[in-house]
Design a protein around this motif. Sequence first.
Motif, PDB file in Angstrom:
ATOM      1  N   SER A   9       0.837  -1.206   0.000  1.00 17.45           N
ATOM      2  CA  SER A   9       0.000   0.000   0.000  1.00 17.45           C
ATOM      3  C   SER A   9       0.868   1.250   0.000  1.00 17.45           C
ATOM      4  O   SER A   9       0.594   2.218  -0.716  1.00 17.45           O
ATOM      5  CB  SER A   9      -0.908   0.023   1.224  1.00 17.45           C
ATOM      6  OG  SER A   9      -1.774  -1.073   1.203  1.00 17.45           O
ATOM      7  N   ASP A  48      -5.665  -0.780  -4.758  1.00 21.99           N
ATOM      8  CA  ASP A  48      -5.093  -1.326  -3.527  1.00 21.99           C
ATOM      9  C   ASP A  48      -6.039  -2.364  -2.930  1.00 21.99           C
ATOM     10  O   ASP A  48      -6.991  -2.022  -2.237  1.00 21.99           O
ATOM     11  CB  ASP A  48      -4.821  -0.204  -2.518  1.00 21.99           C
ATOM     12  CG  ASP A  48      -3.977  -0.696  -1.353  1.00 21.99           C
ATOM     13  OD1 ASP A  48      -3.625  -1.896  -1.335  1.00 21.99           O
ATOM     14  OD2 ASP A  48      -3.667   0.126  -0.462  1.00 21.99           O
ATOM     15  N   GLU A  49      -5.776  -3.610  -3.210  1.00 18.58           N
ATOM     16  CA  GLU A  49      -6.607  -4.731  -2.744  1.00 18.58           C
ATOM     17  C   GLU A  49      -8.099  -4.445  -2.938  1.00 18.58           C
ATOM     18  O   GLU A  49      -8.870  -4.457  -1.988  1.00 18.58           O
ATOM     19  CB  GLU A  49      -6.316  -5.032  -1.265  1.00 18.58           C
ATOM     20  CG  GLU A  49      -4.824  -5.247  -1.019  1.00 18.58           C
ATOM     21  CD  GLU A  49      -4.549  -6.166   0.161  1.00 18.58           C
ATOM     22  OE1 GLU A  49      -5.392  -7.017   0.451  1.00 18.58           O
ATOM     23  OE2 GLU A  49      -3.481  -6.004   0.767  1.00 18.58           O
TER      24      GLU A  49
HETATM   25 MG   LIG Z   1      -2.209  -2.733   2.190  1.00 21.05          MG
END
Ligand SMILES: [Mg+2]
Lengths: 246, 275
Positions: free
Chosen positions: A47, A166-167
């Motif tokens: 991240s 991000d995910e």
């Molecule tokens: Mg992360």
Amino acid sequence: MNSGEPIIQIKDVHKHFGRVHALRGVSLDVRKGEVVVIIGPSGSGKSTLLRCINRLEEYDAGNIVVDGISLDNAKNINIVRQEIGMVFQSFNLFAHLTVLKNLVLTQRVVRKRSNEESERIALELLNKVGIPDKAEAFPIQLSGGQQQRVAIARALAMNPKIMLFDEPTSALDPEMIKEVLDVMLDLAKEGMTMVVVSHEMGFARAAADRMILVDEGQIVEEAVPDKFFASTNERTKLFLSKVLHM
Amino acid sequence: MAEQPEPSSNGSKLLRTLGVESTMRIDPWWGLVVLVIILIVVLCVVSADPFWNMLRFVSDGILITVIITVSSFVLVLVLGLFGGLGRLSQNRFIYALATVYVEIVRGIPLLVQLIWWYYAFPAVIKEVGNSLGIQVLADYQANPIAMAIVGMTVCYGAYMSEIYRAGIQSIPRGQMEAARSLGMTRFQAMRHIILPQAIRVVLPPVGNEFIALLKDSSLVSVVAVTDLTRRGREYMSTHFNPIETWTMVALVYLVMTLLSARGVAWIEKRSKFER
Ligand SMILES: [Mg+2]
Ligand SMILES: Nc1ncnc2c1ncn2[C@@H]1O[C@H](COP(=O)(O)OP(=O)(O)O)[C@@H](O)[C@H]1O
């Protein structure tokens, strides 16, 4: 297959959070139209790396150049950010606005588009992500998968050159993951430059031009998917065995 | 069987048994407001002297109380916004300034602050005027109402700053990050994303501040402002009827606070539906 010049150039970037050394000299070039999938254990700095690219986090050392603009001395970071869409794990739709207004507001405020034009673009994009009928709903009335698709549409409404994910599916129930990944696959096919942190290996196989394993703030391995999945690197093998059995 | 009782079930039940489908919801608290008003009216009718006379005597004081409360409150809303944003500022100087303001004001009793603004502040201005030879300042005369509004605003602005700050902080970080990632400036994100959400959060405490300010405005009677409380005292000192006077003053304040509470509840309810 992608021979374009790098649109993102990351050179030896370091980032500290107090005593935590989150990024330890990361270098990475992403070419125009390339899809890069980043995997790695929790807390490894994925991240942070992504957030450095649009300067939601400021790096301590090294340099990042996005579309020819160095983030070191970007006088107006907002100009750079307009070119970079970001999709978060937790969707982050504006809770007080309808879906339509979520898409319209930023176009009006940042891109200075007229209301009519913004709405037309918004409705087109909602159609594209498969939820044209939810324009008047509030985020809280949508499922997670729908919210994430709206978030993607909201980012696309700014006509970004790069999309960061991000995910994007890790907060979703299993039955909703596919609808979001399908939208991302379409984007990849259209030639969008994408940097995706995700452990959805099916998506990676189908869309990634390159895969990257990040561990303890460093890039451990970097390869095209076929080679990556057949890696002989012990850390890559160990981590892949974990995500492939999820 | 599993019927949900409504807040005002008595009225609607009656209407339902009469075959009338009611869409109107009567807030039971309105009953209390009506009750107090009826009590005042009855007192005035049954015994016009002193109640009605007294009410007429203090009516200009009621107006002053309303003026001071409303104008202070409007200013407090603005000052509190600056204070709250200052307390969240990344600029150290602005942060320090806002923090010092809040801490100083919260450490001093409101009554002392009001007295300071009325007696000390004009004296300071005069001193400055004299020593600098600026005649306008040397001749400065404090206007009691203006000084009362300043005093109330400065004090309540500090508390309001903290309410705004807490409200803004209660909005998830992701909202600001999403706005920034889309290219909004910090200011644009505040104005379009954070504040509209924070306002809904702070509405109940802000409403309470209004009512508290209304009640505390009685303190300005000490600094030469002829508000409701001071007019009450003037009436009593000529007519010598403390029971009637102060009962009436109390009832008038009660009507105003109860009405304010209803207004606040109404605004809160509306803001929930209308987004
Ligand atoms: Mg992360
Ligand atoms: N805002 C922050 N403050 C302090 N530490 C942070 C912050 N963000 C991330 N970290 C730390 O930096 C490291 C990398 O975090 P992150 O990039 O979120 O990892 P990942 O996304 O790979 O799970 C972790 O040790 C995390 O605790």
